[in-house]
Write an enzyme that holds these catalytic residues in place. Structure first.
Site, PDB file in Angstrom:
ATOM      1  N   SER A 137     -26.380 -15.761  34.298  1.00  0.00           N
ATOM      2  CA  SER A 137     -27.675 -15.086  34.166  1.00  0.00           C
ATOM      3  C   SER A 137     -28.137 -15.050  32.713  1.00  0.00           C
ATOM      4  O   SER A 137     -27.425 -14.556  31.828  1.00  0.00           O
ATOM      5  CB  SER A 137     -27.567 -13.660  34.714  1.00  0.00           C
ATOM      6  OG  SER A 137     -28.731 -12.945  34.370  1.00  0.00           O
ATOM      7  N   HIS A 145     -29.661 -18.684  36.102  1.00  0.00           N
ATOM      8  CA  HIS A 145     -30.336 -17.611  36.836  1.00  0.00           C
ATOM      9  C   HIS A 145     -31.243 -16.850  35.862  1.00  0.00           C
ATOM     10  O   HIS A 145     -30.783 -16.374  34.821  1.00  0.00           O
ATOM     11  CB  HIS A 145     -29.273 -16.687  37.438  1.00  0.00           C
ATOM     12  CG  HIS A 145     -29.808 -15.603  38.308  1.00  0.00           C
ATOM     13  ND1 HIS A 145     -30.193 -15.801  39.617  1.00  0.00           N
ATOM     14  CD2 HIS A 145     -30.020 -14.285  38.056  1.00  0.00           C
ATOM     15  CE1 HIS A 145     -30.601 -14.661  40.138  1.00  0.00           C
ATOM     16  NE2 HIS A 145     -30.524 -13.722  39.214  1.00  0.00           N
ATOM     17  N   ASP A 193     -33.715 -13.708  35.388  1.00  0.00           N
ATOM     18  CA  ASP A 193     -34.091 -12.414  35.958  1.00  0.00           C
ATOM     19  C   ASP A 193     -35.427 -11.944  35.401  1.00  0.00           C
ATOM     20  O   ASP A 193     -35.514 -11.499  34.257  1.00  0.00           O
ATOM     21  CB  ASP A 193     -33.011 -11.378  35.635  1.00  0.00           C
ATOM     22  CG  ASP A 193     -31.765 -11.590  36.475  1.00  0.00           C
ATOM     23  OD1 ASP A 193     -31.887 -11.643  37.716  1.00  0.00           O
ATOM     24  OD2 ASP A 193     -30.668 -11.707  35.893  1.00  0.00           O
ATOM     25  N   MET A 249     -38.210  -9.228  35.378  1.00  0.00           N
ATOM     26  CA  MET A 249     -38.373  -7.809  35.726  1.00  0.00           C
ATOM     27  C   MET A 249     -39.678  -7.289  35.136  1.00  0.00           C
ATOM     28  O   MET A 249     -40.027  -7.647  34.006  1.00  0.00           O
ATOM     29  CB  MET A 249     -37.209  -6.999  35.152  1.00  0.00           C
ATOM     30  CG  MET A 249     -35.846  -7.491  35.594  1.00  0.00           C
ATOM     31  SD  MET A 249     -34.548  -6.397  34.968  1.00  0.00           S
ATOM     32  CE  MET A 249     -33.080  -7.314  35.456  1.00  0.00           C
ATOM     33  N   HIS A 261     -35.349 -15.260  39.745  1.00  0.00           N
ATOM     34  CA  HIS A 261     -35.235 -14.067  40.590  1.00  0.00           C
ATOM     35  C   HIS A 261     -36.337 -13.096  40.164  1.00  0.00           C
ATOM     36  O   HIS A 261     -36.298 -12.531  39.074  1.00  0.00           O
ATOM     37  CB  HIS A 261     -33.822 -13.478  40.358  1.00  0.00           C
ATOM     38  CG  HIS A 261     -33.567 -12.187  41.041  1.00  0.00           C
ATOM     39  ND1 HIS A 261     -32.437 -11.422  40.781  1.00  0.00           N
ATOM     40  CD2 HIS A 261     -34.254 -11.500  41.991  1.00  0.00           C
ATOM     41  CE1 HIS A 261     -32.447 -10.335  41.525  1.00  0.00           C
ATOM     42  NE2 HIS A 261     -33.548 -10.351  42.267  1.00  0.00           N
ATOM     43  N   MET A 316     -38.043  -9.802  40.207  1.00  0.00           N
ATOM     44  CA  MET A 316     -37.951  -8.358  40.498  1.00  0.00           C
ATOM     45  C   MET A 316     -39.248  -7.723  40.030  1.00  0.00           C
ATOM     46  O   MET A 316     -39.302  -7.005  39.017  1.00  0.00           O
ATOM     47  CB  MET A 316     -36.731  -7.771  39.765  1.00  0.00           C
ATOM     48  CG  MET A 316     -35.423  -8.159  40.419  1.00  0.00           C
ATOM     49  SD  MET A 316     -34.015  -7.981  39.301  1.00  0.00           S
ATOM     50  CE  MET A 316     -34.143  -9.525  38.435  1.00  0.00           C
ATOM     51  N   MET A 361     -28.195  -8.678  46.972  1.00  0.00           N
ATOM     52  CA  MET A 361     -27.904  -7.926  45.743  1.00  0.00           C
ATOM     53  C   MET A 361     -26.652  -7.092  45.948  1.00  0.00           C
ATOM     54  O   MET A 361     -26.563  -6.316  46.914  1.00  0.00           O
ATOM     55  CB  MET A 361     -29.068  -6.982  45.389  1.00  0.00           C
ATOM     56  CG  MET A 361     -30.322  -7.641  44.855  1.00  0.00           C
ATOM     57  SD  MET A 361     -30.096  -8.788  43.476  1.00  0.00           S
ATOM     58  CE  MET A 361     -29.348  -7.745  42.227  1.00  0.00           C
ATOM     59  N   ASP A 411     -25.493 -11.485  43.788  1.00  0.00           N
ATOM     60  CA  ASP A 411     -25.929 -11.186  42.416  1.00  0.00           C
ATOM     61  C   ASP A 411     -25.583  -9.750  42.057  1.00  0.00           C
ATOM     62  O   ASP A 411     -26.073  -8.813  42.678  1.00  0.00           O
ATOM     63  CB  ASP A 411     -27.452 -11.410  42.349  1.00  0.00           C
ATOM     64  CG  ASP A 411     -28.041 -11.224  40.961  1.00  0.00           C
ATOM     65  OD1 ASP A 411     -27.279 -11.001  40.001  1.00  0.00           O
ATOM     66  OD2 ASP A 411     -29.281 -11.306  40.852  1.00  0.00           O
TER      67      ASP A 411
END
Ligand code: DX5
Ligand code: ZN
Length: 225
Positions: A12, A37, A39, A41, A70, A72, A141, A179
């Site tokens: 990540s 990966h 993330d 957010m 990913h 979020m 998750m 994850d």
């Protein structure tokens, strides 16, 4: 997991050293990572704020690793076009923020990306039943999203088993990713439960030798088949 399944390790970006991003990405690539990966957010869906299209584009230019993005964020569809253009290989959206999940998955595919759906620890696997056959990736998750370095929630193993059963029943060839809190101690149970793709932030980046850690995580799966 069957011995035919390939193990994918997806370090990540959240845990990378941004002062030396180019070196970190080169190190992951040379160290045998399968995916990066990313993330994303928004500070609304999760209590943290991270990257946008510009960072995805930067990573795209610095590595050949497929970018596993990913999301979020609330209203994830707002970002599909720009993230696909920036070079995302996979766009994974949370069921909790996607009331029109089927439409959103189809739009991701139209843009040429793999379409993933992700469920929080409190969201049942069952919520993905009617789109299971359309998924390229199902992400479970194993922590509440928002931060790296959290502790693996043990009930996630049984949830992965249920996710594997759901994909099999739908005849889906989707990858099954997990994850949060993945370490040498937690990865084997997830692999045995049916996961094939493993995000690892803290475990890889806090290791003295991240490349060796990627190999060690992979070996913890191979050992058990
Ligand atoms: C959590 C993120 C994870 C996180 C994983 O919200 O979705 O991808 O970076 O980090 P570790 O492996 O440190 O739990
Ligand atoms: Zn993630």
């Amino acid at each position: 997991m069957s011995s035919a399944a390939k193990v994918r390790i997806a370090p990540s970006l959240l845990s990378a050293d941004f002062g030396r991003l180019k070196d970190d990405l080169a190190m992951l690539e040379a160290g045998g990572a399968d995916w990066l990966h990313v993330d994303v957010m928004d500070g609304v869906f999760v209590p943290n704020l991270t990257f946008g299209a510009k960072v995805i584009e930067t990573c795209r230019a610095l590595t050949t690793l497929p970018l596993d993005v990913h999301l979020m964020v609330v209203e994830p569809e707002k970002y599909f076009d720009s993230f696909a253009k920036a070079g995302a290989a996979m766009l994974t959206i949370h069921v909790e923020t996607a009331p029109h999940l089927h439409r959103q998955l189809m739009r991701i595919k139209e843009l040429g990306c793999g379409a993933g759906a992700v469920i929080n620890p409190a969201t049942p696997v069952e919520s993905l039943r009617d789109v299971a056959a359309d998924l390229d990736l199902l992400l479970v998750m194993s922590v509440n999203p928002g931060f790296g370095g959290q502790k693996f929630i043990p009930g996630s193993v049984e949830k992965i088993q249920r996710a594997r059963a759901l994909l099999n029943a739908a005849g889906s060839r989707a990858l099954l990713e997990v994850d949060g809190g993945i370490t040498r101690d937690t990865i084997t149970a997830c692999w045995r439960a049916g996961a094939d793709t493993f995000v690892a932030g803290n475990a890889v980046f806090s290791a003295k030798d991240p490349a060796a850690e990627i190999a060690a995580l992979r070996a913890r799966c191979a050992e058990t088949v």
